[in-house]
Design an enzyme around this catalytic site. Structure first.
Site, mmCIF file in Angstrom:
data_model
loop_
_atom_site.group_PDB
_atom_site.id
_atom_site.type_symbol
_atom_site.label_atom_id
_atom_site.label_comp_id
_atom_site.label_asym_id
_atom_site.label_seq_id
_atom_site.Cartn_x
_atom_site.Cartn_y
_atom_site.Cartn_z
ATOM 1 N N GLU A 17 -55.207 -24.213 -48.354
ATOM 2 C CA GLU A 17 -54.358 -23.519 -47.783
ATOM 3 C C GLU A 17 -53.605 -23.341 -46.579
ATOM 4 O O GLU A 17 -54.204 -23.934 -45.449
ATOM 5 C CB GLU A 17 -54.870 -21.809 -47.730
ATOM 6 C CG GLU A 17 -54.058 -20.773 -47.523
ATOM 7 C CD GLU A 17 -54.444 -19.208 -47.853
ATOM 8 O OE1 GLU A 17 -54.604 -19.159 -49.172
ATOM 9 O OE2 GLU A 17 -54.752 -18.406 -46.918
ATOM 10 N N THR A 48 -49.198 -18.939 -47.060
ATOM 11 C CA THR A 48 -49.233 -17.691 -46.939
ATOM 12 C C THR A 48 -47.835 -16.995 -46.380
ATOM 13 O O THR A 48 -47.098 -17.825 -45.990
ATOM 14 C CB THR A 48 -50.256 -17.169 -45.897
ATOM 15 O OG1 THR A 48 -50.105 -17.469 -44.743
ATOM 16 C CG2 THR A 48 -51.784 -17.716 -46.630
ATOM 17 N N HIS A 77 -46.763 -17.412 -51.125
ATOM 18 C CA HIS A 77 -47.252 -16.031 -51.085
ATOM 19 C C HIS A 77 -45.962 -15.075 -51.116
ATOM 20 O O HIS A 77 -44.914 -15.596 -50.381
ATOM 21 C CB HIS A 77 -48.201 -15.635 -50.251
ATOM 22 C CG HIS A 77 -49.659 -16.511 -50.350
ATOM 23 N ND1 HIS A 77 -50.779 -16.060 -49.812
ATOM 24 C CD2 HIS A 77 -49.705 -17.624 -51.142
ATOM 25 C CE1 HIS A 77 -51.621 -16.846 -50.156
ATOM 26 N NE2 HIS A 77 -51.272 -17.744 -50.831
ATOM 27 N N ASP A 109 -50.821 -6.137 -46.156
ATOM 28 C CA ASP A 109 -51.765 -5.035 -45.532
ATOM 29 C C ASP A 109 -50.910 -4.038 -44.838
ATOM 30 O O ASP A 109 -49.922 -4.338 -44.619
ATOM 31 C CB ASP A 109 -52.514 -5.702 -44.108
ATOM 32 C CG ASP A 109 -53.754 -6.473 -44.531
ATOM 33 O OD1 ASP A 109 -54.337 -5.872 -45.412
ATOM 34 O OD2 ASP A 109 -54.092 -7.746 -43.855
ATOM 35 N N ALA A 123 -49.012 -3.723 -55.160
ATOM 36 C CA ALA A 123 -48.815 -5.198 -55.566
ATOM 37 C C ALA A 123 -48.348 -5.186 -57.256
ATOM 38 O O ALA A 123 -47.448 -5.860 -57.468
ATOM 39 C CB ALA A 123 -49.825 -5.984 -55.652
ATOM 40 N N TYR A 143 -60.761 -8.913 -55.259
ATOM 41 C CA TYR A 143 -61.601 -8.674 -54.331
ATOM 42 C C TYR A 143 -63.115 -8.591 -54.901
ATOM 43 O O TYR A 143 -63.406 -7.473 -55.353
ATOM 44 C CB TYR A 143 -61.470 -7.320 -53.483
ATOM 45 C CG TYR A 143 -60.056 -7.408 -53.079
ATOM 46 C CD1 TYR A 143 -59.812 -7.992 -51.819
ATOM 47 C CD2 TYR A 143 -58.847 -7.505 -53.812
ATOM 48 C CE1 TYR A 143 -58.698 -8.167 -50.978
ATOM 49 C CE2 TYR A 143 -57.418 -7.388 -53.398
ATOM 50 C CZ TYR A 143 -57.488 -8.081 -51.881
ATOM 51 O OH TYR A 143 -56.265 -8.326 -51.474
ATOM 52 N N HIS A 147 -61.821 -3.861 -52.694
ATOM 53 C CA HIS A 147 -60.902 -4.099 -51.714
ATOM 54 C C HIS A 147 -61.290 -2.936 -50.578
ATOM 55 O O HIS A 147 -61.860 -1.965 -51.046
ATOM 56 C CB HIS A 147 -59.402 -3.544 -52.082
ATOM 57 C CG HIS A 147 -58.476 -3.736 -50.924
ATOM 58 N ND1 HIS A 147 -57.906 -2.514 -50.551
ATOM 59 C CD2 HIS A 147 -57.813 -4.803 -50.549
ATOM 60 C CE1 HIS A 147 -56.967 -2.864 -49.380
ATOM 61 N NE2 HIS A 147 -56.769 -4.245 -49.706
ATOM 62 N N GLN A 174 -60.697 -13.036 -52.678
ATOM 63 C CA GLN A 174 -60.792 -12.867 -51.277
ATOM 64 C C GLN A 174 -62.089 -13.976 -50.925
ATOM 65 O O GLN A 174 -63.032 -14.048 -51.724
ATOM 66 C CB GLN A 174 -61.276 -11.523 -50.689
ATOM 67 C CG GLN A 174 -61.157 -11.288 -49.360
ATOM 68 C CD GLN A 174 -61.217 -9.788 -48.963
ATOM 69 O OE1 GLN A 174 -62.198 -9.219 -49.235
ATOM 70 N NE2 GLN A 174 -60.180 -9.243 -48.406
#
Ligand code: FAD
Length: 285
Positions: A17, A48, A77, A109, A123, A143, A147, A174
């Protein structure tokens, strides 16, 4: 190439990434780091999307350079919580024009000023919108420890199932430092009927500050064994880098030994860290 196709094949995938620059002055430096990482020939590379969405063009350009120069497929992303439908449409068009077939659809976020989009709350709203507006291969985030905003893991899993049912082809987790947390999550996800491929996200921690920041942002558990490593080596950049690479490589080896075939490494624009991970896994991948 579509990531869903890569994940369907036999064998292991390891993806890496990068993140886009915040300003155009930093573009050349960031693109150079991204291309050095691409030269390692991962299965695919994630690029990202800057929080707030103002640098989406950089995400698209860096992803296109990686694909054009190295033939490495990219996963661009896209976040929605600070965007409106018109902006998302433009980004989808830009990605399409640049030959990007794979998107990671995210909420993003919450902005510090609390002002969120009236078009997208979660999302899942973005996933539904993209499904209606183009033929992309779509991933989403998950997650293993729940989350950070969600009080109950079971509720988080219910929302995850909604996202998958809205049309996701795969999930990426994550970061986590304790593989048992991931195995437990996989059990709960499969029980819930979440059957798409799940890519395990691993972050090599190469300095003590990165650990505090990542753990605080994600709420991830830091096992005592890893805390001791950071306490011991955190004062020496060279030692901490090597220890962080080895800890991440050990996590990956354990995942592979337990039948997990898809690994994503959060390499954070660091070609030396990416090369260190690849070298630690040479002969294994
Ligand atoms: P969602 O799936 O919308 O979930 C957010 C929260 O809302 C969760 O607590 C969930 O349980 C809850 N929720 C969902 N649906 C509902 C509902 N219907 N009712 C009530 N609650 C609900 N951020 C960036 O800015 N750029 C990036 O490129 C980026 N890449 C990432 C890649 C990965 C693999 C991961 C794991 C995270 C990434 N992030 C990125 C961070 C991400 O944007 C944040 O974690 C964000 O807070 C949540 O995004 P999400 O897409 O998971 O949100």
């Amino acid at each position: 190439m579509r990531i869903s196709e890569l994940l369907r094949k036999d064998g292991v995938t390891l993806s890496l990434e990068v993140f886009p620059p915040k300003t155009s002055e930093k573009y050349t430096e960031t693109a150079a780091a991204a291309l050095k990482i691409a030269a390692l020939k991962p299965a695919f590379m994630s690029v990202t999307y800057g929080a707030g969405g103002g640098t989406g063009e950089f995400t698209a350009s860096i992803a296109a350079e990686i694909q054009n120069q190295f033939g490495v497929p990219t996963l661009a992303h896209l976040t929605c919580v600070s965007s409106d439908r018109a902006h998302v449409r433009r980004m989808l068009e830009t990605y399409r024009e640049k030959g990007i077939e794979n998107l990671l659809a995210l909420r993003g976020d919450l902005p510090p000023d609390g002002r969120i989009s009236t078009d997208y709350r979660y999302a899942v709203d973005l996933i539904r919108d993209i499904r209606e507006n183009g033929d992309f291969c779509l991933g989403g985030a998950c997650y293993p420890e729940g989350h950070i905003e969600c009080a109950h893991k079971a509720e988080d899993l219910t929302h995850l199932k909604e996202k998958v049912d809205a049309g996701l082809d795969f999930l990426t987790t994550q970061l986590f430092f304790n593989n048992d947390v991931f195995y437990n999550f996989m059990y709960r996800a499969r029980e819930k009927g979440i059957l798409v491929p799940v890519i395990a996200g691993i972050m090599p921690i190469t300095n003590a500050r990165l650990l505090s920041r990542s753990a605080a942002m994600s709420g991830t558990d830091v096992p005592q064994r890893f805390r001791a490593i950071v306490d011991c080596f955190g004062g020496s950049p060279a030692a901490m880098k090597q220890a962080g690479i080895i800890y991440a490589a050990e996590q990956i080896i354990d995942l592979l030994a337990n039948g997990i075939r898809h690994i994503h490494v959060y390499t954070m624009n660091k070609p030396d860290v990416a090369a260190g991970i690849m070298s630690a896994l040479s002969g294994i991948l």
